[in-house]
Design an enzyme around this catalytic site. Structure first.
Site, mmCIF file in Angstrom:
data_model
loop_
_atom_site.group_PDB
_atom_site.id
_atom_site.type_symbol
_atom_site.label_atom_id
_atom_site.label_comp_id
_atom_site.label_asym_id
_atom_site.label_seq_id
_atom_site.Cartn_x
_atom_site.Cartn_y
_atom_site.Cartn_z
ATOM 1 C CG ASP A 36 -1.906 -0.867 1.270
ATOM 2 O OD1 ASP A 36 -1.973 -2.044 0.369
ATOM 3 O OD2 ASP A 36 -2.982 -0.828 2.068
ATOM 4 C CG HIS B 84 2.359 0.132 4.447
ATOM 5 N ND1 HIS B 84 2.006 -0.949 5.711
ATOM 6 C CD2 HIS B 84 1.184 0.781 4.483
ATOM 7 C CE1 HIS B 84 0.821 -0.543 6.181
ATOM 8 N NE2 HIS B 84 0.149 0.470 5.395
HETATM 9 NI NI NI Z 1 -2.671 3.214 3.544
#
Ligand code: NI
Length: 282
Positions: free
Chosen positions: A45, A190
């Site tokens: 992400d 991430h």
């Molecule tokens: Ni996010």
């Protein structure tokens, strides 16, 4: 006539190039049936980020595919970076335009968060997302219905290893992966963290040694209904499915610099809102 001939050659070249490109992507994909073999979907992400290209090389070297949930305003700022993700054969989903808490922003602002992200991703990659991930995993029925109007199905996760909290302690992240991943898991990472990319580089061999295939969300789950939501915000029950491999079989990391994580952009479109998630726009 000569001009027509040239146009024909160009069209043929484009067609051949297009065919080659898709063949490369097919060759890069591992043709697996996740109903038969063990699959895991690693998802990333908040990108594209300065560390994304290093991650793409790691994934490609491992013949692995992943799903990237991109923030629209970051795509608009770095369309070439987003395009490289698509060209590497990865799946691209939406992480909204500027990563707000979709359940607390004014409801009138919700459609633009989907529309502007889709527009930026389509312009950069040629791909219109069919999957989205709610920032912070936060959504509700009204937001899901809006997502459905944009053809988007929500994807949450069952494994959340807290890579953003454990930035300086990847052993803690690794422990979560070791104990939580099971066949069919969707894992939240991430790629805005250099440490996450390093961790993935050293963890892929563990997954492979345990017989896992690394696939996109769509490969794992199949088509999703627009407006639906898969998974949850918490970790699933401990699975303890993975066996570790000897330390000597874990690849040594190249001497890559480890700069600080890349923050999300502050929200500028919605008064009083701030970008949610790990970096909170900071
Ligand atoms: Ni996010």
């Amino acid at each position: 006539m000569a001009k027509l001939w040239r146009v024909g050659v160009v069209a043929l070249a484009v067609a051949v190039l297009g065919a080659c490109t898709s063949r490369v992507h097919e060759a890069g994909a591992t043709p697996v049936d996740c109903a038969v073999v063990k699959c895991v979907a690693l998802t990333f992400d908040d990108g594209p980020s300065p560390y994304t290209d290093r991650l793409l090389r790691i994934l490609n070297d491992a013949d692995a595919q992943s799903t990237f949930f991109l923030i629209g305003n970051k795509v608009a700022a770095d369309p070439a970076g987003a395009k490289r993700i698509a060209e590497a054969g990865m799946e691209i989903g939406s992480h909204t335009w500027e990563h707000p808490n979709m359940t607390t922003i004014p409801s009138a602002e919700v459609p633009a968060q989907f529309a502007k992200a889709n527009d930026a991703i389509r312009a950069a990659t040629g791909v219109t997302p069919t999957l989205w991930r709610p920032p912070g995993g936060l959504t509700d029925d009204a937001v899901n219905a809006r997502a459905g109007e944009f053809g988007l199905a929500g994807i949450l996760w069952d494994v959340i290893p807290f890579d953003w909290i454990n930035d300086a302690d990847t052993d803690a992240t690794r422990y979560m992966l070791m104990t939580q991943i099971r066949p069919g898991s969707v894992v939240l990472f991430h790629d805005t963290y250099s440490s996450t990319v390093d961790l993935v580089a050293q963890f892929i061999p563990v997954l492979k040694a345990n017989g896992y295939h690394l696939v996109t969300v769509s490969r794992l789950l199949g088509p999703r209904a627009p407006g639906s939501v898969y998974g949850g915000r918490e970790n699933g029950p401990p699975a303890n499915d993975l066996r570790d491999i000897p330390a000597g079989e874990i690849p040594v990391l190249p001497a890559t610099p480890s700069p600080p994580p890349m923050p999300n952009f502050p929200i500028t479109d919605i008064a009083g809102a701030n970008s949610g998630g790990p970096n909170n726009g900071g």
